[in-house]
Design a protein around this motif. Sequence first.
Motif, PDB file in Angstrom:
ATOM      1  N   SER A 393       0.865  -1.179   0.000  1.00 54.31           N
ATOM      2  CA  SER A 393       0.000   0.000   0.000  1.00 54.31           C
ATOM      3  C   SER A 393       0.895   1.220   0.000  1.00 54.31           C
ATOM      4  CB  SER A 393      -0.918   0.003   1.220  1.00 54.31           C
ATOM      5  OG  SER A 393      -1.764  -1.129   1.230  1.00 54.31           O
ATOM      6  N   PHE A 394       0.471   2.262  -0.688  1.00 51.60           N
ATOM      7  CA  PHE A 394       1.343   3.418  -0.867  1.00 51.60           C
ATOM      8  C   PHE A 394       0.489   4.682  -0.986  1.00 51.60           C
ATOM      9  CE2 PHE A 394       0.484   1.084  -4.725  1.00 51.60           C
ATOM     10  CZ  PHE A 394      -0.046   2.038  -5.578  1.00 51.60           C
ATOM     11  N   PRO A 395       1.071   5.828  -0.623  1.00 47.94           N
ATOM     12  CA  PRO A 395       0.321   7.086  -0.701  1.00 47.94           C
ATOM     13  C   PRO A 395       0.168   7.541  -2.148  1.00 47.94           C
ATOM     14  CG  PRO A 395       2.573   7.503  -0.020  1.00 47.94           C
ATOM     15  CD  PRO A 395       2.424   6.018  -0.067  1.00 47.94           C
ATOM     16  N   THR A 396      -0.949   8.191  -2.411  1.00 48.29           N
ATOM     17  CA  THR A 396      -1.202   8.713  -3.746  1.00 48.29           C
ATOM     18  C   THR A 396      -1.962  10.028  -3.633  1.00 48.29           C
ATOM     19  OG1 THR A 396      -2.083   8.154  -5.936  1.00 48.29           O
ATOM     20  CG2 THR A 396      -3.310   7.337  -4.022  1.00 48.29           C
ATOM     21  N   GLN A 476     -13.646   9.944 -12.843  1.00 50.68           N
ATOM     22  CA  GLN A 476     -12.208  10.193 -12.695  1.00 50.68           C
ATOM     23  C   GLN A 476     -11.331   9.218 -13.488  1.00 50.68           C
ATOM     24  OE1 GLN A 476     -10.870  12.885 -10.913  1.00 50.68           O
ATOM     25  NE2 GLN A 476     -13.029  13.450 -11.036  1.00 50.68           N
ATOM     26  N   TRP A 477     -11.929   8.458 -14.419  1.00 45.87           N
ATOM     27  CA  TRP A 477     -11.095   7.587 -15.247  1.00 45.87           C
ATOM     28  C   TRP A 477     -10.219   8.459 -16.135  1.00 45.87           C
ATOM     29  CZ3 TRP A 477     -12.436   4.255 -20.068  1.00 45.87           C
ATOM     30  CH2 TRP A 477     -11.462   3.270 -20.237  1.00 45.87           C
ATOM     31  N   GLY A 478      -8.946   8.161 -16.148  1.00 43.45           N
ATOM     32  CA  GLY A 478      -8.004   9.027 -16.842  1.00 43.45           C
ATOM     33  C   GLY A 478      -7.373  10.041 -15.912  1.00 43.45           C
ATOM     34  N   VAL A 479      -7.726   9.974 -14.620  1.00 43.05           N
ATOM     35  CA  VAL A 479      -7.125  10.863 -13.613  1.00 43.05           C
ATOM     36  C   VAL A 479      -6.595  10.006 -12.458  1.00 43.05           C
ATOM     37  CG1 VAL A 479      -7.478  12.801 -12.045  1.00 43.05           C
ATOM     38  CG2 VAL A 479      -8.672  12.750 -14.248  1.00 43.05           C
ATOM     39  N   VAL A 480      -7.527   9.359 -11.718  1.00 40.43           N
ATOM     40  CA  VAL A 480      -7.145   8.579 -10.543  1.00 40.43           C
ATOM     41  C   VAL A 480      -6.259   7.397 -10.925  1.00 40.43           C
ATOM     42  CG1 VAL A 480      -8.087   6.962  -8.834  1.00 40.43           C
ATOM     43  CG2 VAL A 480      -9.003   9.273  -9.007  1.00 40.43           C
ATOM     44  N   ASP A 481      -6.603   6.683 -11.991  1.00 45.80           N
ATOM     45  CA  ASP A 481      -5.794   5.529 -12.384  1.00 45.80           C
ATOM     46  C   ASP A 481      -4.388   5.958 -12.788  1.00 45.80           C
ATOM     47  OD1 ASP A 481      -7.354   6.748 -14.408  1.00 45.80           O
ATOM     48  OD2 ASP A 481      -6.879   5.159 -15.815  1.00 45.80           O
ATOM     49  N   LEU A 482      -4.267   7.104 -13.460  1.00 44.31           N
ATOM     50  CA  LEU A 482      -2.941   7.616 -13.818  1.00 44.31           C
ATOM     51  C   LEU A 482      -2.155   8.004 -12.566  1.00 44.31           C
ATOM     52  CD1 LEU A 482      -4.421   7.711 -16.572  1.00 44.31           C
ATOM     53  CD2 LEU A 482      -3.209   9.847 -17.049  1.00 44.31           C
ATOM     54  N   ASP A 483      -2.840   8.693 -11.652  1.00 41.71           N
ATOM     55  CA  ASP A 483      -2.170   9.094 -10.408  1.00 41.71           C
ATOM     56  C   ASP A 483      -1.621   7.875  -9.661  1.00 41.71           C
ATOM     57  OD1 ASP A 483      -2.850  11.717 -10.925  1.00 41.71           O
ATOM     58  OD2 ASP A 483      -4.495  11.778  -9.473  1.00 41.71           O
ATOM     59  N   ASP A 484      -2.433   6.826  -9.575  1.00 41.55           N
ATOM     60  CA  ASP A 484      -2.060   5.682  -8.745  1.00 41.55           C
ATOM     61  C   ASP A 484      -0.972   4.826  -9.384  1.00 41.55           C
ATOM     62  OD1 ASP A 484      -3.976   6.713  -7.124  1.00 41.55           O
ATOM     63  OD2 ASP A 484      -5.363   5.014  -7.241  1.00 41.55           O
ATOM     64  N   CYS A 485      -0.996   4.691 -10.715  1.00 36.27           N
ATOM     65  CA  CYS A 485       0.073   3.894 -11.335  1.00 36.27           C
ATOM     66  C   CYS A 485       1.389   4.665 -11.273  1.00 36.27           C
ATOM     67  CB  CYS A 485      -0.293   3.502 -12.766  1.00 36.27           C
ATOM     68  SG  CYS A 485      -0.333   4.838 -13.964  1.00 36.27           S
TER      69      CYS A 485
END
Length: 663
Positions: A393-396, A476-485
Amino acid sequence: MANFGSWTTPITSELVVRAAAGLGGVSIHGDTVTWAEQRPEEGGRTQLVRRTGGGPAVDLLPAGANARTAAHEYGGGAWWVAGDTLWFTDWADQRLYTLTGSEPPVPMTPEPEMPRGDRWADGCVTADGRWALLVREHHPAGGGPAAVVNEIVVLDVSGRLAPRVLVSGTDFVSDPRLSPDGARLCWLQWSHPDMPWDGTELCVAGLAADDTGPVLGSVTVVAGRPDSAPGGTGAGESVSEPRWADDGALWFISDRTNWWNLYRWLPAVDRVEAMVTLDAEIGGPQWVFGQSSYAFLSGGRIAFVSSRDGLGYLAVRLADGRIVDLDVPYTSFASIRADGDRIVFIGASATTEPAVVAVSVDDAGSVTSSEMLRAPRDLGLGTEWFSTPEPISFPTSGGRTAHALFYPPTNPDATGDPGELPPLLVLIHGGPTGAARPMLQLGTQYWTSRGFAVVDVNYGGSTGYGRAYRNQLRRQWGVVDLDDCEAAARWLAEQGRVDPARLCIRGGSAGGYTTLAVLAFRDTFAAGASHYGVADLEALATETHKFESRYLDGLIGPYPERRDLYVERSPIHHVDGFDRPLIVLQGLEDEVVPPNQAEMIVDALRAKGVPVAYVAFEGEQHGFRQAPNIRRALESELSFYAQVFGFPLPEGEHVAPVSVHNL
């Protein structure tokens, strides 16, 4: 010592596909167990296999038959067993067939008005064997996704009467199931713009009969709720896997308290009771028909599988309500079925591929016996070759915490050069409403045994962490997934576990979109691989099949009202942002992500001068099923990384090279 990425390994592309079989649904009746095997070496077809008692496993379908339905495009529920009869939908024509004994398959449904126009799935048969109740997806000639009709249909097994519609009026239906006494029918239904993990309704109706077969009485919604606000706000209730118990209670899975947990409806008092409540997920998103995450044992016990911290657990709810985790060596489970004291399932672990397993449990929930009915293939490798997943688990962004499974490079015969850190492959699962699978996948070990680190990211929106976590991807598809990867890659680099200059990203379908988007809009990654990924969200919204045609309403916003967001987040409209090498792999018969999307992005990058490789596969749909194509995809991607990062390919291994334009 050798460069990371160039380690010599026995896990070749040939081994990945040799004798490989993807195991599907399981059925148990007494001491007879039937299961499905997807076989890449047979063109990717699905064979059905049966074993009775201690006898041998026997293939049931004749040469060329393929038990796979195209309903919802993703299929599932393509076969079931009723008495001595096997029912299945054949991929070639999508007609429904029966198979009894050694007789040839008999077609049970009429020729549709257009080829493959009627797609059958998810059926059950009345106790007298006269009628089948099942889902039909009807594609009228000349119609697009809006013209497709999904209904529950009554089929006369004798063939004297034409199929008759029993349930219609909503966009989607699934799980028609008869009560033990045959007096009631339950089913699930939902309509656009909801997906089944947003909001479904569990319906029950009395069932009578006349000369034309079963007839419905008044309909009651006993659980579930559509996602009420326009565009969806997460206020719905997702119900799945309804199943009648012998005592007439109707069990089901619901996320009404954030987690998908187990409940039952008592018809006599019209009351819903919570039966298993855990801070864990029971079941998963209904991408396909016929999922089974729990099963009834004798003596009022229930076997069920749950997911916690990215790993799977098999447990039993005892008759007194206590929950007991079963002592079995698996971390991934599917297709839970039971008969008496015996549970049959598909199980896998970090060091074993999927197997069909049967265990018996006593009244206290202890495992008394275990048998492997269909063992994993013999890879001829010790477990020292396998990288085991470490849940992290990691901060995002936004103060959130995201999750992943991390696989360090692992090879007993090799180590990296002193001072060198391994390249990282960030793996993005499909869906995007999906999750990383905590099981041995040679497609992952292909990379880790060569010296790559792999992190399989469960970004916000993934399943397995509750509805609130799943809803992080709303709009938020295209935002949250990019942030987390990005956060996963940077966190591992900051921990000193991977090379920050060689961070790569790869994914299929929705994961391919995230790959393309992060390369277009961000600068974290040095290279990427898109497998049948989405390049144009607007095209996806207007061209894709019915099941997903309104999926993006919740992920991005309603179309065309929010066309601005679709354009803003589509990689095809932002090719100026691409400056990192990319390989694109695409099936040419893909109806979920049409090939023109891959070709648009490749043509744009070629014209811009960005290094790009394109590999297209004849005869493949959404995902690669044929052994030669699976091999070619792996080798092409390895050749691509070797050229981009300048490391040698493993000695003695032939890897088909791929042409990289503009390199």
